[in-house]
Design an enzyme around this catalytic site. Structure first.
Site, short mmCIF file in Angstrom:
data_model
loop_
_atom_site.label_atom_id
_atom_site.label_comp_id
_atom_site.label_asym_id
_atom_site.label_seq_id
_atom_site.Cartn_x
_atom_site.Cartn_y
_atom_site.Cartn_z
CB ILE A 140 -0.98 0.02 1.20
CG1 ILE A 140 -0.25 -0.13 2.53
CG2 ILE A 140 -2.03 -1.06 1.06
CD1 ILE A 140 -1.18 -0.09 3.73
CG ASP A 141 -0.05 4.16 -2.81
OD1 ASP A 141 0.67 3.35 -3.42
OD2 ASP A 141 -1.11 4.64 -3.27
CE LYS A 142 6.21 9.39 3.13
NZ LYS A 142 6.95 10.59 2.65
NE ARG A 240 -3.01 8.19 -4.11
CZ ARG A 240 -1.71 8.45 -3.99
NH1 ARG A 240 -0.84 7.45 -3.77
NH2 ARG A 240 -1.27 9.68 -4.10
#
Length: 304
Positions: A140-142, A240
């Site tokens: 998962i993204d930062k 997103r």
């Protein structure tokens, strides 16, 4: 000297008009940047019809076959770091953690340390990141918080990767997004690939990789909505990009959202629920964690 790793792409050019070699590869292989491709061409890692070419602007004609060999990158060695992590579940095979916003999963050029891999190496008392790094089977993204499953051995890795490929596991997110909805549920089926205008972004592109996101509207507020999102596929930045595509970008998203948005620590996106079949017991396991405090506080403000 770099070595060729066992990773290559076989492509065929079928356009009626001639086209540049670097541009064609750039469009076909989303994980490579154009500058990387141009360097690989210069270093003769790429062949056309079995022959190396030295010019990025080489003109392809219909029927040309292209072999792209990806050279081995200089890896960044991760070392154990005493970083607290929120362990939701652990046994001899799998580890489930609740990743906080702001933590990068893998060490990389811009983030060589203080990553989730560094923390897991310390937690598991492992001194070789080659053991753990491949065990993180999804990311998962930062600035996205929430649940991640990590394989602690090869048995678990193969099982979890197979479940991801077959879409038999469960990955559900919650997000605060811009705007309101007339419908209560929806399905976004739009192929994703690297943006042609900004290499840092993904975008809905023709002939991109199949990408499907399901959403359910949980609550609606003035100018914002709370959604539950279920991933059918797991592409980079999928939620997103899909939410931006339908005109409801994730609130706080610095890359895909508007400047006038909710203030937070990045996008209001949280991996809330994770489910999978245990690789050894074959029993279904499911975990849920609530969003971080800033997410919950913002929801409270929107409700009032």
């Amino acid at each position: 000297m770099r070595k060729i790793i066992n990773k290559s792409f076989n492509l065929e050019y079928n356009e009626t008009k001639k086209g540049r070699l670097d541009a064609f590869i750039n469009n076909e292989i989303e994980e490579l940047t154009r500058s990387q491709i141009q360097k690989f061409i210069k270093d003769q890692y790429i062949t056309v019809n079995g022959q190396p070419v030295s010019k990025s602007g080489y003109k392809l004609t219909s029927g040309d076959t292209i072999l792209v060999n990806v050279p081995e990158e200089q890896s960044i060695e991760a070392v154990p770091e005493d970083i607290p992590i929120d362990v939701v579940y652990e046994d001899e095979d799998v580890l489930v953690v609740n990743k906080p916003q702001g933590m990068v999963v893998h060490p990389a050029a811009g983030h060589p340390d203080k990553t989730l891999v560094n923390a897991i190496l310390y937690h598991c008392q492992i001194n070789d990141d080659d053991v753990i790094r491949p065990g993180i089977v999804h990311r998962i993204d930062k600035d996205t918080s929430g649940l991640l499953m990590i394989a602690k051995n090869n048995l678990a890795k193969q099982s979890l990767m197979k479940q991801l490929k077959e879409k038999s596991n469960l990955r559900e997110y919650v997000a605060i997004v811009h705007g309101n909805f007339k419908e209560k549920t929806g399905k976004i089926n739009a192929p994703l690939g690297r943006s042609k205008t900004d290499r840092k972004k993904q975008a809905v592109v023709e002939n991109g990789r199949n990408s499907v996101t399901h959403f359910t509207v949980l609550e609606q507020f003035e100018n914002y909505s709370l959604l539950k999102l279920k991933l059918e596929t797991g592409r980079t930045h999928q939620i997103r990009v899909h939410m931006q595509y339908i005109g409801h970008p994730v609130a706080g998203d610095p890359l895909y959202g508007p400047k006038n948005t909710l203030k937070g620590n990045g996008q209001f996106l949280h991996a809330e629920t994770l489910g999978f079949v245990h690789p050894r017991t074959n029993k279904w396991m499911e975990f849920s964690v609530e969003p971080p405090k800033i997410f919950l506080d913002t929801l409270m403000q929107l409700r009032h």
